[in-house]
Write a protein that holds these residues in place. Structure first.
Motif, short mmCIF file in Angstrom:
data_model
loop_
_atom_site.label_atom_id
_atom_site.label_comp_id
_atom_site.label_asym_id
_atom_site.label_seq_id
_atom_site.Cartn_x
_atom_site.Cartn_y
_atom_site.Cartn_z
N PHE A 211 15.27 -5.30 -18.25
CA PHE A 211 16.26 -5.19 -18.56
C PHE A 211 17.71 -5.89 -18.77
O PHE A 211 18.14 -6.38 -17.75
CB PHE A 211 17.33 -3.97 -17.47
CG PHE A 211 18.27 -2.69 -18.85
CD1 PHE A 211 17.78 -1.73 -18.70
CD2 PHE A 211 19.33 -3.27 -18.34
CE1 PHE A 211 18.86 -0.89 -19.41
CE2 PHE A 211 20.57 -1.98 -18.67
CZ PHE A 211 20.42 -1.36 -19.28
N ASP A 212 17.82 -5.66 -20.20
CA ASP A 212 19.18 -6.92 -20.17
C ASP A 212 20.54 -5.59 -21.13
O ASP A 212 20.63 -4.86 -21.72
CB ASP A 212 18.79 -7.89 -21.83
CG ASP A 212 19.53 -8.18 -22.08
OD1 ASP A 212 20.95 -8.59 -22.01
OD2 ASP A 212 19.13 -9.57 -23.19
N ALA A 213 20.84 -5.70 -20.53
CA ALA A 213 22.82 -5.86 -19.87
C ALA A 213 23.34 -5.81 -21.38
O ALA A 213 25.08 -5.34 -21.92
CB ALA A 213 23.15 -4.93 -18.65
N MET A 214 23.04 -7.30 -21.63
CA MET A 214 24.31 -7.97 -22.77
C MET A 214 25.10 -8.81 -21.94
O MET A 214 26.34 -8.34 -22.39
CB MET A 214 23.82 -6.99 -24.01
CG MET A 214 22.29 -6.50 -24.60
SD MET A 214 22.43 -6.38 -26.50
CE MET A 214 21.99 -7.32 -27.01
N ASN A 215 25.75 -8.50 -21.28
CA ASN A 215 27.02 -8.98 -20.69
C ASN A 215 28.24 -7.85 -21.09
O ASN A 215 29.08 -7.83 -21.00
CB ASN A 215 27.88 -9.80 -20.70
CG ASN A 215 27.01 -11.12 -20.34
OD1 ASN A 215 26.43 -11.01 -19.57
ND2 ASN A 215 26.53 -11.99 -21.57
N ALA A 216 27.13 -7.02 -20.50
CA ALA A 216 28.21 -5.08 -21.38
C ALA A 216 27.94 -3.83 -19.79
O ALA A 216 27.47 -4.80 -18.71
CB ALA A 216 27.77 -4.38 -22.28
N VAL A 217 28.81 -3.46 -20.15
CA VAL A 217 29.27 -2.16 -19.65
C VAL A 217 27.77 -1.91 -18.77
O VAL A 217 28.55 -1.27 -17.37
CB VAL A 217 30.20 -1.01 -19.77
CG1 VAL A 217 28.87 0.06 -20.40
CG2 VAL A 217 31.44 -0.25 -18.51
N THR A 218 26.72 -1.79 -18.91
CA THR A 218 25.49 -0.93 -18.46
C THR A 218 25.21 -1.78 -16.70
O THR A 218 24.53 -0.99 -16.29
CB THR A 218 24.79 -0.70 -19.34
OG1 THR A 218 25.07 0.18 -20.26
CG2 THR A 218 23.25 0.32 -18.94
N ASP A 282 25.66 3.38 -24.45
CA ASP A 282 25.63 4.97 -25.11
C ASP A 282 24.15 4.69 -26.26
O ASP A 282 24.01 5.47 -26.33
CB ASP A 282 26.13 5.27 -25.63
CG ASP A 282 27.22 4.82 -26.95
OD1 ASP A 282 26.42 3.89 -27.13
OD2 ASP A 282 28.13 5.40 -27.63
N ARG A 283 23.49 3.50 -25.86
CA ARG A 283 22.22 2.74 -27.16
C ARG A 283 21.28 2.21 -25.70
O ARG A 283 21.82 2.13 -25.22
CB ARG A 283 22.85 2.12 -27.70
CG ARG A 283 24.20 2.87 -28.88
CD ARG A 283 23.83 2.13 -30.24
NE ARG A 283 25.52 2.49 -30.96
CZ ARG A 283 25.13 2.35 -32.32
NH1 ARG A 283 24.49 2.01 -33.21
NH2 ARG A 283 26.23 2.98 -33.29
N HIS A 284 19.97 2.52 -26.29
CA HIS A 284 18.98 1.43 -25.70
C HIS A 284 17.79 1.58 -26.77
O HIS A 284 18.29 1.48 -28.37
CB HIS A 284 18.70 2.78 -24.77
CG HIS A 284 17.64 3.49 -25.93
ND1 HIS A 284 18.26 4.80 -26.51
CD2 HIS A 284 16.11 4.30 -25.75
CE1 HIS A 284 17.23 5.27 -26.86
NE2 HIS A 284 15.92 4.80 -26.81
N MET A 285 16.69 0.03 -26.33
CA MET A 285 15.85 -0.40 -27.73
C MET A 285 14.82 -0.12 -25.87
O MET A 285 15.05 -0.97 -24.85
CB MET A 285 16.53 -1.96 -27.96
CG MET A 285 14.98 -2.23 -28.19
SD MET A 285 15.13 -3.86 -29.78
CE MET A 285 15.45 -5.13 -27.66
N ILE A 286 13.79 0.04 -26.68
CA ILE A 286 12.81 0.37 -26.01
C ILE A 286 11.68 -1.17 -26.31
O ILE A 286 11.38 -1.18 -27.52
CB ILE A 286 11.99 1.86 -25.39
CG1 ILE A 286 13.02 2.34 -24.71
CG2 ILE A 286 10.54 1.59 -24.70
CD1 ILE A 286 13.93 2.15 -23.74
N ASP A 378 23.05 8.37 -24.26
CA ASP A 378 23.42 7.97 -23.12
C ASP A 378 21.91 6.90 -22.96
O ASP A 378 20.89 6.92 -22.70
CB ASP A 378 23.16 8.50 -22.26
CG ASP A 378 22.60 8.22 -20.91
OD1 ASP A 378 22.92 7.18 -20.80
OD2 ASP A 378 23.56 9.02 -19.87
N GLY A 379 22.34 5.56 -22.88
CA GLY A 379 21.19 4.17 -22.53
C GLY A 379 20.49 3.95 -21.50
O GLY A 379 18.90 4.14 -21.94
N LEU A 380 20.60 4.44 -20.69
CA LEU A 380 20.32 3.99 -18.98
C LEU A 380 19.58 5.63 -19.15
O LEU A 380 18.22 5.25 -18.64
CB LEU A 380 21.40 4.10 -17.84
CG LEU A 380 20.58 3.80 -17.15
CD1 LEU A 380 19.44 2.41 -17.00
CD2 LEU A 380 21.70 2.89 -15.70
#
Length: 541
Positions: A211-218, A282-286, A378-380
């Motif tokens: 899971f890549d949180a991209m150094n962001a809030v998730t 709030d976004r996601h990639m699978i 909601d990404g997660l």
């Protein structure tokens, strides 16, 4: 008690909220009086904040901590009774929506520019959510803009910053400030929706995930839920610490900006499953091994399989998608015998449907999906629903996708973004296509015949609100179409988005190859490359 100060200010041009609040370059928001002018306009547009409760937080990008202190002083000076703030001024957008609903707050302010880059040279944003937890509707955002054009003063307190680094309660003037764990309530909500025991068992059997949180809030949310509560291996979550400039990463979870994750999943020995989220969560990639799941396909798969998760075992009341999102979910809805709503772009257009019980799941092509558990995408949540589906079915991503396409056919789909265009050039493209709409039906271009063309307009089936000018649609033979619209999330120039779509029963092949005729027809009709001088799109998803 600190003094209330009434400061004079001149109106600023361009404080018109877009699809998700006001977004500008960080330097613009840091201009003296700019943030204060906008926030006072927000407070006034919702009838003032005296006696009200506010939720406040954001994605931790540069200037967020300073902006949070400014907003707290202004809320106190305007008579707010309570502010519920995420520790360190952090809250993902879906967590903020949940907290508003859970605590019965009157409104919330989210400090984020979502998937836009951060840092001193990057972007900043302020978004208003109302008491249902969802983004402010157009009537409110129009009122904010109108007030921002005439504002001449704002209210604040003469006081120092308060400490937001530890949970607990304090006061700011007469306002109570409650600093809360930004993750706990959201994680508990997820535990009530999904079969955590089944997902834990999946990881215990050796299932591997990145899971890549991209150094962001998730990052903190994913570590708490995936690694601590579900037992994923330590290190499953990468780029997990929120940084003010996202560590130089572009926090947009798509194949262009998450290229390292895509490369990992296309290499030998790839994990079983991978996902990424964006700046505000709030976004996601699978992804699966060798498999990229388009956002439209992801939403359709979630709708077709949601009943496998305990929180949705009752079935779906309906689904809703933004107009540019592919029609893949429409076929699922038809098979399930439920309503399928087509709305303008922007999560705020789903709010009435969710509140009225007309939709359970909502989705959009820009890597967003969500349900009636909150009033935001909601990404997660989407990642956890995917994990629940994989655990229940005992299959990998590739097998789930092939079964889906075998049942419903495949809707080949892609979005081409032409970014940072001069506004006049982007307008020329849009206006040129708009002038052609009436004469296009019956015309054959690149082997496809135009069967219909319009400028999308929407009437909300719940409250009757009408919204026009939401994107140009050209429907083609062979179950194909293209859509052209201007994005409402950029901060530099204009972004043209071209959406290409074609449905068929054969699901094999490469996406851009299968869409080549549609792309050629779009260029022949709209002339995007010819009019912009661009050789091609900046981002392809």
């Amino acid at each position: 008690m600190p003094d209330v100060l009434i400061q004079t200010v001149q109106p600023f041009e361009g404080q018109k909220p877009g699809t998700s609040g006001l977004r500008k370059k960080t330097a613009v928001f840091r201009s003296p009086g700019y943030l204060e002018s906008y926030v006072q306009s927000v407070f006034d547009a919702i009838g003032g904040v005296a006696g009200k409760t506010m939720v406040l937080g954001g994605d931790g990008r540069f200037f967020a901590a300073e902006a949070a202190q400014t907003i707290l002083r202004m809320a106190a000076a305007n008579g707010a009774a309570r502010a519920i703030v995420g520790q360190g001024a952090l809250l993902s957008t879906p967590a903020a929506s949940h907290l508003i609903r859970l605590r019965g707050a009157d409104f919330g302010i989210v400090l984020s520019a979502s998937h836009n880059p951060g840092g001193p040279e990057g972007d900043f944003g302020v978004k208003l959510n109302l008491g249902n937890g969802g983004p402010a509707p157009e009537g409110v955002t129009e009122a904010i803009h109108a007030l921002s054009r005439t504002i001449d003063r704002y209210r604040t307190l003469a006081t120092d910053d308060i400490d937001l680094s530890a949970t607990g309660a304090t006061t700011l003037g007469a306002m109570t400030v409650e600093i809360v764990d930004p993750v706990a309530d959201y994680a508990d909500l997820m535990a009530g929706l999904f079969d955590f025991a089944a997902i834990r068992a999946l990881f215990a059997r050796g299932f591997r995930m990145r899971f890549d949180a991209m150094n962001a809030v998730t990052g903190p949310y994913a570590r708490e839920i995936l690694e601590r509560r579900l037992g994923a291996a330590p290190g499953t979550v990468v780029n997990a610490v929120p940084l003010s400039d996202f560590g130089g990463l572009h926090p947009d979870p798509n194949p262009t900006w998450a290229a390292d994750l895509v490369a990992l999943m296309n290499a030998p020995g790839a994990p079983d499953f991978a996902a990424a989220s964006d700046g505000d969560g709030d976004r996601h990639m699978i992804l699966g091994p060798g498999v990229y799941v388009s956002p439209s396909d992801s939403f359709a798969v979630l709708a077709a399989n949601a009943h496998l998760a305990p929180g949705y075992a009752r079935g779906l009341a309906g689904v809703a998608r933004s107009m540019p999102t592919s029609s893949a979910v429409d076929r699922v809805a038809a098979a399930l015998g439920i309503e399928c709503h087509e709305t303008p772009t922007g999560w705020k257009f789903f709010g009435t449907l969710l509140d009225a019980g007309r939709a359970t799941l909502c989705g959009e092509e820009s890597f967003g999906a969500g349900s009636d558990h909150v009033r935001e995408k909601d990404g997660l949540w989407a990642v956890l629903l995917w994990l629940d589906i994989l655990a229940a079915r005992g299959e990998g991503v590739a097998a789930v996708m092939e079964d889906h396409w075998r049942r419903f056919g495949r809707t080949w789909y892609s979005r081409h973004d032409y970014e940072a265009l001069p506004q006049a050039v982007a307008d020329r493209v849009i206006d040129g296509l708009r002038r052609q709409l009436a004469e296009l039906p019956g015309r054959t271009v690149c082997g496809l015949t135009v069967t219909g063309a319009d400028d999308f307009a929407y009437v909300d089936p719940v409250d009757g609100t009408a919204t026009a000018g939401q994107g140009l649609r050209v429907r083609l033979s062979d179950e194909a179409r293209f859509v052209l619209r201007l994005s409402g999330t950029g901060t530099e120039g204009a972004t043209l988005r071209l959406y290409l779509e074609r449905h068929g029963d054969d699901w094999h092949g490469e996406v851009q190859d299968r869409l080549a005729e549609v792309a050629a027809a779009a260029e022949e009709i709209a002339g995007i490359r010819r009019l912009t001088g661009r050789a091609g799109p900046h981002v392809v998803t």
